[in-house]
Design an enzyme around this catalytic site. Structure first.
Site, mmCIF file in Angstrom:
data_model
loop_
_atom_site.group_PDB
_atom_site.id
_atom_site.type_symbol
_atom_site.label_atom_id
_atom_site.label_comp_id
_atom_site.label_asym_id
_atom_site.label_seq_id
_atom_site.Cartn_x
_atom_site.Cartn_y
_atom_site.Cartn_z
ATOM 1 C CG ASP A 1 1.651 -17.035 12.071
ATOM 2 O OD1 ASP A 1 1.075 -16.254 11.401
ATOM 3 O OD2 ASP A 1 1.665 -18.196 12.643
ATOM 4 C CD GLU B 39 -3.008 0.893 2.364
ATOM 5 O OE1 GLU B 39 -3.219 -0.198 2.824
ATOM 6 O OE2 GLU B 39 -3.277 2.107 2.903
ATOM 7 C CE LYS C 224 -5.993 -1.775 5.785
ATOM 8 N NZ LYS C 224 -5.333 -0.946 4.728
ATOM 9 C CG HIS D 289 -3.809 6.540 -0.452
ATOM 10 N ND1 HIS D 289 -4.105 5.676 -1.008
ATOM 11 C CD2 HIS D 289 -3.721 5.962 0.836
ATOM 12 C CE1 HIS D 289 -3.986 4.494 -0.773
ATOM 13 N NE2 HIS D 289 -3.732 4.587 0.506
#
Ligand code: MEV
Length: 418
Positions: free
Chosen positions: A276, A83, A260, A374
């Protein structure tokens, strides 16, 4: 002391960035070559040994977040993520945090939890027998790892819990295992399996599951940082960030998005160092709901001077030995770039990066919004993919944003036009 502040790192060529990282982390010529030439690190032969039915490998971008100071030590933080904006955002937040001394992290014990589900038992007498034989159970568990034993680590405690369902009661025997610098999944599972015959004998019951818990509540990590009021943008921006936090603290739809963003930071560093990531995500999300209500993992407040204070606390299990951490060549190099000497140190870096990420997301959201930065970075990436040279990128990006046409096709057309 090493300094992680590297002005205009993003504008440098790949070669220059690599050389900076090489000097910072004392990488060897061979390690530099692996970063430069291995296209993601593992050969097909390795991949074929790692998983079943392999048909290839899949690589992702690896970048470096700058400016991190954590517990008075500077770090260049490797992040693997697809991202745009995430690495720039982490670096920017770390730069502001550094003004007030950087991040402070606290880690405690490194206990993994193993669960053994025992059915068809009289709970009271089974618990009594388990408690009376706890030393025997621990010795048997510890016979599975001479390495941990030699380090004074390994299984330390046995405890019992009753879990009631609508129709039955079951006994859950839990092993608490000091896994040291490993993530500890394999050793925890091996210990759980090894003690099954003894547990069945002591309880007279039947064991069904014997497996680690990924809810690492005995491996907690806390990061805090103070963000200078003026650099944040003044009182109003600080207050708006607090209001944005209150939204996440009181609304699950917002909290999931807020968390998130935190995981953007944590998982990117986890990926770079071969952790992991599913275990990390699962534990973090469970912890977000530990009060009975899913909430923001971070907490934000103001200090007496009006500076913004952030805190992130979560259960986090990472390792610097075992798993693929020392097998995947790039994960190995990324761990070396961080210069960590313990799993706790690594966990602290992941947590600080998560906090940094959350700061930047909230800051962007309460000011210009997330899309401007972004889309700017997205346009830069597309321009670079179209073959635009660094000195032409700004001009082309500006045009793409102005035209609201941020696409690879447009980047290629503009490249032909100039
Ligand atoms: C995007 O990947 C992450 C954010 O949505 C996080 C947030 O909203 O806090 C920007």
């Amino acid at each position: 002391m090493k300094d992680s502040s590297i002005p205009n790192f993003f504008e440098k060529s790949r070669k220059d960035r690599l050389n900076i990282v090489k000097d910072f982390a004392d990488l060897s010529k061979e390690e530099l070559e692996i970063l430069e030439n291995s296209c993601g690190g593992i050969s097909f032969d390795n991949a074929d040994k790692m998983i079943e039915n392999a048909i290839g490998t899949f690589s992702l971008p690896l970048g470096i977040a700058t400016n991190f100071r954590i517990n008075d030590k500077d770090y260049l933080v490797p992040m693997v993520i697809e991202e745009p904006s995430v690495i720039a955002a982490a670096s920017k937040a770390a730069k502001i945090a550094k003004i007030k001394g950087g991040f402070k992290v606290d880690t405690g014990e490194s206990y993994g939890i193993g669960q053994i589900q025992v059915l068809n038992v009289d709970i009271k007498s089974a618990v009594k027998n388990i408690n009376e034989s706890s030393k025997k159970i621990l010795d048997l568990a510890n016979s599975q790892s001479t390495t941990l034993q030699k380090m004074g680590k390994g299984a330390k405690e046995v405890s019992c819990r009753e879990v009631k369902t609508d129709s039955i009661s079951m006994l859950i025997v839990e092993l608490l295992i000091d896994v040291g610098d490993a993530m500890g999944a394999n050793v925890t599972n091996s210990m759980c399996e090894a003690v099954v015959p003894l547990i069945e004998k002591l309880t007279g019951g039947k064991v069904l599951l014997r497996i680690l818990s990924n809810y690492y509540t005995r491996r907690m990590v806390k990061a805090t940082a103070v963000f200078d009021k003026e650099r944040v943008g003044g009182d109003e921006t600080v207050d708006n960030i607090l209001l944005a936090y209150q939204f996440a603290a009181n609304d699950v739809y917002r909290a999931v998005t807020h968390n998130k963003g935190i995981m953007n930071g944590i998982i990117a560093v986890a990926n770079a160092t071969g952790q992991d990531n599913r275990a990390i995500e699962a534990a973090a999300n469970a912890y977000a709901a530990h009060s009975g209500k899913y909430r923001s993992l971070t907490e934000w407040s103001k200090d007496e001077q009006g500076n913004l204070v952030g805190k992130l606390e979560l259960p986090l299990s990472v390792g610097i030995v075992g798993g693929i951490t020392q097998v995947h060549p790039i994960a190995k190099i990324c761990t070396k770039i961080l210069g960590v000497s313990s799993a706790n140190e690594l966990a602290g870096i992941l947590t600080a990066t998560g906090l940094a990420q959350n700061f930047s997301a909230l800051h962007a959201l309460v000011t210009e919004g997330i899309q401007k930065g972004h889309m700017g970075l997205h346009a830069r990436n597309l321009a670079a993919a179209a073959g635009v040279k660094p000195h032409q990128i700004d001009e082309i990006v500006k045009k793409m944003i102005h035209e609201n046409n941020i696409s690879l096709v447009r980047a290629k057309e503009l490249l032909n036009e100039i």
